[in-house]
Write a protein that holds these residues in place. Structure first.
Motif, PDB file in Angstrom:
ATOM      1  N   LYS A  98       0.830  -1.214   0.000  1.00 57.41           N
ATOM      2  CA  LYS A  98       0.000   0.000   0.000  1.00 57.41           C
ATOM      3  C   LYS A  98       0.862   1.259   0.000  1.00 57.41           C
ATOM      4  N   SER A  99       2.089   1.130   0.530  1.00 61.94           N
ATOM      5  CA  SER A  99       3.049   2.228   0.530  1.00 61.94           C
ATOM      6  C   SER A  99       4.318   1.747  -0.151  1.00 61.94           C
ATOM      7  N   ILE A 100       4.963   2.631  -0.906  1.00 60.94           N
ATOM      8  CA  ILE A 100       6.187   2.199  -1.577  1.00 60.94           C
ATOM      9  C   ILE A 100       7.274   1.817  -0.576  1.00 60.94           C
ATOM     10  N   MET A 101       7.179   2.375   0.642  1.00 59.88           N
ATOM     11  CA  MET A 101       8.134   2.029   1.692  1.00 59.88           C
ATOM     12  C   MET A 101       7.740   0.739   2.429  1.00 59.88           C
ATOM     13  N   GLY A 102       6.668   0.104   1.970  1.00 58.79           N
ATOM     14  CA  GLY A 102       6.282  -1.174   2.558  1.00 58.79           C
ATOM     15  C   GLY A 102       5.338  -1.023   3.728  1.00 58.79           C
ATOM     16  N   PRO A 103       4.987  -2.160   4.356  1.00 62.58           N
ATOM     17  CA  PRO A 103       5.521  -3.511   4.114  1.00 62.58           C
ATOM     18  C   PRO A 103       5.005  -4.115   2.815  1.00 62.58           C
ATOM     19  N   TRP A 104       5.840  -4.972   2.194  1.00 64.44           N
ATOM     20  CA  TRP A 104       5.525  -5.633   0.941  1.00 64.44           C
ATOM     21  C   TRP A 104       5.126  -7.087   1.206  1.00 64.44           C
ATOM     22  N   GLU A 105       4.067  -7.522   0.547  1.00 62.90           N
ATOM     23  CA  GLU A 105       3.651  -8.928   0.666  1.00 62.90           C
ATOM     24  C   GLU A 105       4.011  -9.686  -0.602  1.00 62.90           C
ATOM     25  N   LYS A 106       4.365 -10.942  -0.430  1.00 63.63           N
ATOM     26  CA  LYS A 106       4.745 -11.787  -1.565  1.00 63.63           C
ATOM     27  C   LYS A 106       3.497 -12.259  -2.305  1.00 63.63           C
ATOM     28  N   LEU A 107       3.574 -12.236  -3.646  1.00 60.55           N
ATOM     29  CA  LEU A 107       2.464 -12.721  -4.478  1.00 60.55           C
ATOM     30  C   LEU A 107       2.855 -13.938  -5.313  1.00 60.55           C
ATOM     31  N   GLY A 108       4.125 -14.337  -5.261  1.00 61.60           N
ATOM     32  CA  GLY A 108       4.557 -15.513  -6.019  1.00 61.60           C
ATOM     33  C   GLY A 108       5.073 -15.165  -7.407  1.00 61.60           C
ATOM     34  N   ASN A 109       5.349 -16.203  -8.191  1.00 65.04           N
ATOM     35  CA  ASN A 109       5.891 -16.046  -9.542  1.00 65.04           C
ATOM     36  C   ASN A 109       4.782 -15.604 -10.492  1.00 65.04           C
ATOM     37  N   PRO A 110       4.913 -14.425 -11.131  1.00 67.26           N
ATOM     38  CA  PRO A 110       3.862 -13.967 -12.046  1.00 67.26           C
ATOM     39  C   PRO A 110       3.889 -14.663 -13.406  1.00 67.26           C
ATOM     40  N   ALA A 111       5.012 -15.295 -13.749  1.00 65.78           N
ATOM     41  CA  ALA A 111       5.140 -15.935 -15.065  1.00 65.78           C
ATOM     42  C   ALA A 111       4.462 -17.299 -15.049  1.00 65.78           C
ATOM     43  N   LYS A 112       3.501 -17.495 -15.945  1.00 68.92           N
ATOM     44  CA  LYS A 112       2.700 -18.720 -15.967  1.00 68.92           C
ATOM     45  C   LYS A 112       2.910 -19.480 -17.272  1.00 68.92           C
ATOM     46  N   GLY A 113       2.726 -20.790 -17.203  1.00 70.08           N
ATOM     47  CA  GLY A 113       2.806 -21.611 -18.405  1.00 70.08           C
ATOM     48  C   GLY A 113       4.196 -22.172 -18.630  1.00 70.08           C
ATOM     49  N   GLU A 114       4.399 -22.725 -19.829  1.00 67.35           N
ATOM     50  CA  GLU A 114       5.668 -23.364 -20.165  1.00 67.35           C
ATOM     51  C   GLU A 114       6.820 -22.372 -20.063  1.00 67.35           C
ATOM     52  N   ASP A 115       7.890 -22.775 -19.392  1.00 66.47           N
ATOM     53  CA  ASP A 115       9.088 -21.968 -19.155  1.00 66.47           C
ATOM     54  C   ASP A 115       8.837 -20.775 -18.227  1.00 66.47           C
ATOM     55  N   GLY A 116       7.658 -20.755 -17.571  1.00 62.67           N
ATOM     56  CA  GLY A 116       7.402 -19.716 -16.578  1.00 62.67           C
ATOM     57  C   GLY A 116       8.354 -19.804 -15.402  1.00 62.67           C
ATOM     58  N   ASP A 117       8.848 -21.024 -15.118  1.00 58.36           N
ATOM     59  CA  ASP A 117       9.791 -21.201 -14.008  1.00 58.36           C
ATOM     60  C   ASP A 117      11.163 -20.619 -14.335  1.00 58.36           C
ATOM     61  N   LYS A 118      11.372 -20.204 -15.579  1.00 56.77           N
ATOM     62  CA  LYS A 118      12.619 -19.530 -15.993  1.00 56.77           C
ATOM     63  C   LYS A 118      12.310 -18.120 -16.523  1.00 56.77           C
ATOM     64  N   THR A 119      11.084 -17.645 -16.254  1.00 60.11           N
ATOM     65  CA  THR A 119      10.636 -16.327 -16.753  1.00 60.11           C
ATOM     66  C   THR A 119      10.887 -16.230 -18.262  1.00 60.11           C
ATOM     67  N   PHE A 120      10.595 -17.346 -18.960  1.00 59.14           N
ATOM     68  CA  PHE A 120      10.761 -17.419 -20.418  1.00 59.14           C
ATOM     69  C   PHE A 120      12.203 -17.085 -20.813  1.00 59.14           C
TER      70      PHE A 120
END
Length: 360
Positions: free
Chosen positions: A282-304
């Motif tokens: 909510k603030s650029i100074m945080g706190p920041w919450e993790k949302l996980g890997n945004p890359a989905k599908g084949e080769d998403g685990d390597k961010t294409f």
């Protein structure tokens, strides 16, 4: 091929779409040379700043700039910030100048460039951030100086008890549970307190109120630091926070949507690709919450097979964002490719999917 001034050129196509991972030619027919880049939009024109690469990752030319009014077709505007001829300059040929980000300062009327700087012959030991200015978006930019950020300043989210080095000292052996605890409790912050904190992969983010923030990988690349800059965007205010201590985040890219700040980063595997990470706050100074890997599908685990560099909000198209990334070629850096993909949304989280081609 056709000839300009006796030099053979391959004819540039007139693009109407993005082709991630393909050779992307400028309007002269040459592969765009602007790696680790960032984009600034001003007066109807997009400016793409990036690292000019040869075979190696060392700076031999400097920071290049290209211009476009449609994001598909880019004109080479030349070198925005040249390496210095002076062998004693911090930006002499053979230094490392990475991830340039340019912003316009409404108060001063100046274009301000920040970039990750490593000094010639020192590998990645210097871990500095450099700043340059220009009166024109295409330069030439004048190099001002480099920083180890926030010298003599503790982060806002730092416990008082962490400011003192433990009686038995900090652990020397890396990757032990004791070392990880000491990292979390700021041993690298203490170590670099006097001379300033390390700064490697970085970006600049301008908030809606015009405040600029410098976001960088620090503490031996183990922790991100988010720092507020001065009103002229040329110095640090000393107001800063640590983000995800020990999280090993590199290549930060930030954008804002619906009252949330989002950040996409990469993991820490050198030139090799890894799974991206995403966060929101909510603030650029945080706190920041993790949302996980945004890359989905084949080769998403390597961010294409790429690494984030910038998130581009498309002018005139509300909530349209482009994920910009580099597919590095460490054996021949000039052949690095650009991966631009649209950011989609699922369950209020950013999602990136591979597309062979796409248009706005």
């Amino acid at each position: 091929m056709f000839s300009i001034n006796g030099k053979a050129q391959s004819k540039a196509p007139n693009y109407t779409a993005f082709y991630p991972g393909e050779i992307w030619k400028d309007t002269d027919g040459n592969h765009i040379n602007a790696h680790g880049g960032g984009i600034m939009f001003k007066d109807g024109t997009y400016y793409w700043y990036g690292e000019h690469k040869g075979k190696s990752s060392l700076a031999r030319v400097g920071i290049t700039v290209y211009s476009s009014d449609d994001l598909y077709n880019w004109k080479n505007e030349g070198v925005a910030l040249s390496v210095a001829k002076d062998p004693d300059s911090e930006i002499t040929s053979g230094s490392v100048m990475e991830r340039p980000k340019v912003v316009f300062n409404e108060k001063t009327g100046q274009y301000v460039m920040w970039f990750h700087l490593e000094l010639k012959g020192q590998g990645y030991a210097a871990a500095r951030t450099g700043v340059a200015t220009s009166d024109s978006p295409t330069g030439p930019f004048t190099y001002l100086k480099s920083y180890r950020p926030n010298a003599g300043e503790w982060p806002k989210n730092f416990k008082e008890v962490w400011k003192e080095t433990p009686k038995d000292g900090d652990p020397k052996e890396w990757w032990t549970p004791k070392w990880k605890k000491a990292l979390d409790e700021g041993m690298f912050v203490r170590r670099d307190f006097e001379k300033g904190q390390m700064s490697r992969d970085m970006t600049i983010y301008i908030d809606k109120d015009g405040t600029a923030y410098h976001i960088t990988s620090s503490e031996e690349n183990q922790t991100l630091h988010i720092s507020k800059l001065t009103d002229d965007y040329l110095d640090f205010t000393g107001e800063w926070v640590r983000m995800q201590p020990g999280g090993q985040n590199e290549a930060p890219a930030v954008f804002e949507k619906d009252g949330y700040y989002y950040m996409i980063t990469s993991g820490l595997t050198g030139w090799d690709p890894n799974a991206a990470r995403s966060f929101r706050a909510k603030s650029i100074m945080g706190p920041w919450e993790k949302l996980g890997n945004p890359a989905k599908g084949e080769d998403g685990d390597k961010t294409f097979f790429s690494q984030s560099t910038f998130i581009l909000p498309v002018a005139g198209k509300e909530d349209t964002f482009i994920f910009m990334a580099d597919r590095w070629r460490p054996k021949n850096h000039i052949d690095g490719r650009y991966i631009w993909l649209p950011i989609e949304w699922e369950n209020n989280k950013p999602v990136i999917r591979w597309k062979e081609s796409w248009s706005l």
